[in-house]
Design a protein around this motif. Sequence first.
Motif, PDB file in Angstrom:
ATOM      1  N   LEU A  15     105.197   1.998-101.782  1.00 36.45           N
ATOM      2  CA  LEU A  15     105.780   1.778-103.097  1.00 36.45           C
ATOM      3  C   LEU A  15     107.033   0.907-103.236  1.00 36.45           C
ATOM      4  O   LEU A  15     107.089   0.344-104.215  1.00 36.45           O
ATOM      5  N   LEU A  56     106.310  11.128-103.566  1.00 37.33           N
ATOM      6  CA  LEU A  56     105.708  11.031-104.724  1.00 37.33           C
ATOM      7  C   LEU A  56     106.494  11.158-105.775  1.00 37.33           C
ATOM      8  O   LEU A  56     106.406  10.491-106.955  1.00 37.33           O
ATOM      9  N   GLY A  59     108.817   8.368-106.088  1.00 36.50           N
ATOM     10  CA  GLY A  59     108.304   7.323-106.776  1.00 36.50           C
ATOM     11  C   GLY A  59     108.113   7.531-108.030  1.00 36.50           C
ATOM     12  O   GLY A  59     108.572   6.295-108.927  1.00 36.50           O
ATOM     13  N   CYS A  83     101.150   6.485-107.667  1.00 33.69           N
ATOM     14  CA  CYS A  83     101.637   7.994-106.967  1.00 33.69           C
ATOM     15  C   CYS A  83     100.772   8.988-107.828  1.00 33.69           C
ATOM     16  O   CYS A  83     100.347  10.019-107.171  1.00 33.69           O
TER      17      CYS A  83
END
Length: 163
Positions: A15, A56, A59, A83
């Motif tokens: 990420l 996630l 992110g 994600c």
Amino acid sequence: REWVQDSVCLLQTLLECLTSPYVEICRMAADLNSRLLDLLSHVQQHLPFEQIVSQLFHGLQSATNAPKPIGKGETSVDVTVVCLQWFCMLLDRQQDSGTNQNDILGTPQSDQLMYMLQQSLAHDNDEVVAASLNMLAKIMNRCQEHYLKVVVSLLNLFESHPE
């Protein structure tokens, strides 16, 4: 197989690389994402579910609040799509196992996830909308309760965005 337990660190690094101002790094991160998703969808080993879900959500929140990037131009889109792809992979793994253990929709953040999905359906980028629709379709296939959550979410979206 130790790398599976390190998948949270790999995801975090992935990420971060997607937000790089260097196009080549972003391209390599996208390639790594595809390979990781493929590997993780086939491995039988237990994943660090809670840590992945937490990463996630972090992110998605970062992508939502990110200022317009300098250089590449689509980093928040890339992060959002990645994600959502990981959430789909987790849903697929959970469905393949046939249990409700590690159910994303059973987490305290499930309402937040539904809200983020609803918001992403109104996104300007088609990739984000497609990834969101894919995720919502997987959720709807889970059970009647989840189906109703998605339908209500979609009705709320259409009500707030009649255009």
